[in-house]
Write an enzyme that holds these catalytic residues in place. Structure first.
Site, PDB file in Angstrom:
ATOM      1  N   ARG A  34      34.790  77.240  43.224  1.00  0.00           N
ATOM      2  CA  ARG A  34      35.872  77.666  42.273  1.00  0.00           C
ATOM      3  C   ARG A  34      36.166  76.329  41.247  1.00  0.00           C
ATOM      4  O   ARG A  34      35.984  75.107  41.648  1.00  0.00           O
ATOM      5  CB  ARG A  34      37.256  77.662  43.166  1.00  0.00           C
ATOM      6  CG  ARG A  34      38.470  77.628  42.314  1.00  0.00           C
ATOM      7  CD  ARG A  34      39.619  77.850  43.319  1.00  0.00           C
ATOM      8  NE  ARG A  34      40.972  77.676  42.575  1.00  0.00           N
ATOM      9  CZ  ARG A  34      41.691  76.748  42.696  1.00  0.00           C
ATOM     10  NH1 ARG A  34      41.238  75.661  43.380  1.00  0.00           N
ATOM     11  NH2 ARG A  34      42.804  76.903  42.192  1.00  0.00           N
ATOM     12  N   ARG A  75      56.512  73.116  33.674  1.00  0.00           N
ATOM     13  CA  ARG A  75      56.289  71.686  34.263  1.00  0.00           C
ATOM     14  C   ARG A  75      57.514  70.956  33.419  1.00  0.00           C
ATOM     15  O   ARG A  75      57.659  71.183  32.186  1.00  0.00           O
ATOM     16  CB  ARG A  75      55.101  71.109  33.937  1.00  0.00           C
ATOM     17  CG  ARG A  75      53.890  71.492  34.996  1.00  0.00           C
ATOM     18  CD  ARG A  75      52.590  71.120  34.563  1.00  0.00           C
ATOM     19  NE  ARG A  75      51.585  71.856  35.348  1.00  0.00           N
ATOM     20  CZ  ARG A  75      51.437  71.717  36.588  1.00  0.00           C
ATOM     21  NH1 ARG A  75      52.064  70.528  37.124  1.00  0.00           N
ATOM     22  NH2 ARG A  75      50.412  72.341  37.226  1.00  0.00           N
ATOM     23  N   LYS A 221      46.385  86.180  41.426  1.00  0.00           N
ATOM     24  CA  LYS A 221      47.077  85.102  42.364  1.00  0.00           C
ATOM     25  C   LYS A 221      48.457  85.682  42.649  1.00  0.00           C
ATOM     26  O   LYS A 221      49.093  85.929  41.712  1.00  0.00           O
ATOM     27  CB  LYS A 221      46.639  83.841  41.907  1.00  0.00           C
ATOM     28  CG  LYS A 221      45.589  83.189  41.780  1.00  0.00           C
ATOM     29  CD  LYS A 221      45.139  82.023  40.801  1.00  0.00           C
ATOM     30  CE  LYS A 221      46.060  80.989  41.563  1.00  0.00           C
ATOM     31  NZ  LYS A 221      45.587  79.599  40.709  1.00  0.00           N
ATOM     32  N   THR A 282      45.063  77.685  49.937  1.00  0.00           N
ATOM     33  CA  THR A 282      46.270  76.491  49.730  1.00  0.00           C
ATOM     34  C   THR A 282      46.430  75.999  51.052  1.00  0.00           C
ATOM     35  O   THR A 282      46.895  76.513  51.933  1.00  0.00           O
ATOM     36  CB  THR A 282      47.600  77.203  49.363  1.00  0.00           C
ATOM     37  OG1 THR A 282      47.615  77.961  48.075  1.00  0.00           O
ATOM     38  CG2 THR A 282      48.369  75.915  48.627  1.00  0.00           C
TER      39      THR A 282
END
Ligand code: G6P
Length: 483
Positions: A34, A75, A221, A282
């Site tokens: 990945r 963010r 995702k 994760t």
């Protein structure tokens, strides 16, 4: 020979970018490399992709490349001093007009103006994966005013989520569009889309891939609360994708950790039922960033995902930036093989009471039931052009290996991610059609996967090297003269 069924996706990064390390990751069992487009330059990704191709070829293995788009992660900007410590009860503001480099104890900038419109008094904002929690008191024209309810050190660029989800950012940013063309240039087998809200986001990503002449398969995702709000939302997202990733970081923040495990199991089973791939991701071996051995809890997490029939388990920081990338892949491989010995993973009632839609799907599923239920069968061989037939086969639980034989390199890369499927290069048009069965079985004999006296089941179509044509299955005895 024990073949591992659960595949391993390993993220490459600063800790794993040399030819030597990538070669060792392949030896340890990495099936998919990945490349995380949230970090690193295009040229760094080009170099890593080149090394993966080179090392895989040198070792005679098929390893897929997956590009993971950064997506619209919201963010905070930066602090003058790099960070601040927030205490419970402090007032703190997120501002779209405050200078982006000058955050302080009272306020920090944010370059996502829609946040102001998305927030309401009473909302809970989770910063830095939920380590810091802010309660929204009021919303102004250019700022969100909050009270800190869980404090800590907050540093530059930390992500923001809202409990319950619902922040409106569109899934594909300008950077994502550039990275899609990079993925096309590097002929990546998979592209993962971050924070998709619904099927429309996936359709757009697919169109962008097509515009760039990419054959990549798309992974959605699952990391927004709205993606799992109800079964229709989840099914819609699965339907629009070739596979999904249980992206437990942001998903856990938005829905709360208590909901996460149940939702993970739901996503795995619904993806498989819809003939789609599923990756569990994760923090699976998080402690291995600093330690050569996983904790018992991590072992249990990886083993349980394998027992739930995920196609793959994934490493992020462990292989990209940790001290023990190779050990992390080895540990995952070992734990998956151990879990797969458990008898619950060898029988299936998959779609027993459904009608099928296609002939090739029917043959693929029939072959797997026959293989699972007839003693003496050692392997399933499927001739495939696109990977579709082995994909359908591998949705069924089985203890038997599925060998996907194809002349197509991109297809062999793709099937590297499928649970229980081994990729083997084989071109049926190189030989008289009456020889194909014999030569396919001979390939498995040469590789040591079957022995004289074993039964194998082989599927193919009447025409070679054209997708969608599978219409026959044959039971063949290894060692006999086959036609
Ligand atoms: C190969 C075989 C064909 C078969 C096809 C299925 O090309 O030679 O006989 O019909 O695979 O491909 P698919 O992409 O549908 O799995």
């Amino acid at each position: 020979m024990t073949l591992r069924r659960t595949k391993i996706v390993a993220t490459l990064g600063p800790a794993s970018s040399t030819a030597e390390c990538i070669g060792a990751l392949i030896d340890a069992g990495m099936n998919v490399a990945r490349l995380n487009f949230s970090h690193g330059t295009a040229n760094e990704h080009r170099e890593r992709a080149r090394l993966v191709r080179e090392m895989a070829q040198a070792k005679g293995k098929h390893v897929a490349l997956m590009g993971d788009l950064q997506g619209p992660k919201i963010r905070i900007a930066r602090f003058s001093e790099g960070g601040v410590t927030l205490e419970r009860g402090d007032n703190f503001r997120l501002s779209t007009s405050h200078p982006l480099d000058e955050g302080n104890q009272d306020v920090v900038g944010i370059d996502y103006p829609a946040l102001v419109g998305d927030c309401r008094a009473g909302d809970e904002l989770l910063l830095d994966d939920g380590r810091i929690v802010l309660r929204v008191d009021s919303v102004g024209r250019d700022e969100v005013r909050c009270t800190v309810t869980a404090g800590g050190y907050l540093s530059n660029h930390k992500g923001i989520n809202r409990r319950g989800g619902g922040l409106s950012a569109a899934a594909l940013t300008d950077k994502d569009r550039m990275d899609i063309s990079l993925a096309a240039e590097l002929e990546m087998e998979y592209v993962a889309v971050s924070f998709p809200r619904d099927a429309a986001d996936m359709h757009l990503a697919r169109k962008l891939l097509e515009d760039n002449a990419s054959q990549a398969w798309l992974i959605a995702k699952i990391e927004r609360a709205e993606a799992v709000a109800d079964e229709a939302a989840l099914d819609g997202l699965i339907e629009a994708s070739d596979g999904v990733m249980v992206a437990r970081g942001d998903l856990g923040v938005e829905i709360g950790d208590a909901e996460l495990v149940g939702i993970q199991k739901l996503i795995i089973s619904r993806a498989r039922r819809q003939n789609k791939l599923v990756i569990t991701a994760t923090q699976m071996m998080e402690s291995m960033i600093n330690s050569p051995l996983p904790t018992r809890a991590e072992v249990s997490d990886v083993a349980n995902a394998a027992l739930d029939n995920t196609d793959a388990v994934m490493l992020s920081g462990e292989s990209a930036a940790g001290k023990y990338p190779i050990e992390a892949v080895q540990a995952m491989a070992r734990v998956c093989v151990g879990a797969e010995k458990h008898p619950t993973s060898t029988r299936s009632g998959h779609r027993l009471h459904q009608t099928f839609e296609r002939f090739d799907e029917t043959v693929a599923l029939a072959a797997m039931y026959a293989a699972n239920h007839l003693p003496g069968v050692a392997a399933v061989i499927t001739l495939t052009e696109s990977g579709y037939t082995p994909l359908i086969m591998s949705r069924i639980r089985s203890h038997l290996p599925i060998f996907a034989l194809s002349p197509n390199t991109p297809t062999l890369g793709k099937v590297a991610l499928f649970r229980g499927v081994q990729a083997i290069h084989f071109n049926p048009t190189d030989m008289p059609s009456t020889d194909v069965n014999q030569q396919a079985v001979n390939r498995l004999l040469e590789l040591g996967y079957v022995m004289d006296g074993d039964w194998v089941i082989l599927t193919k179509g009447d025409v070679y090297n054209s997708r969608g044509g599978t219409n026959s299955m044959k039971l063949l005895k290894v060692g006999e003269r086959l036609v």
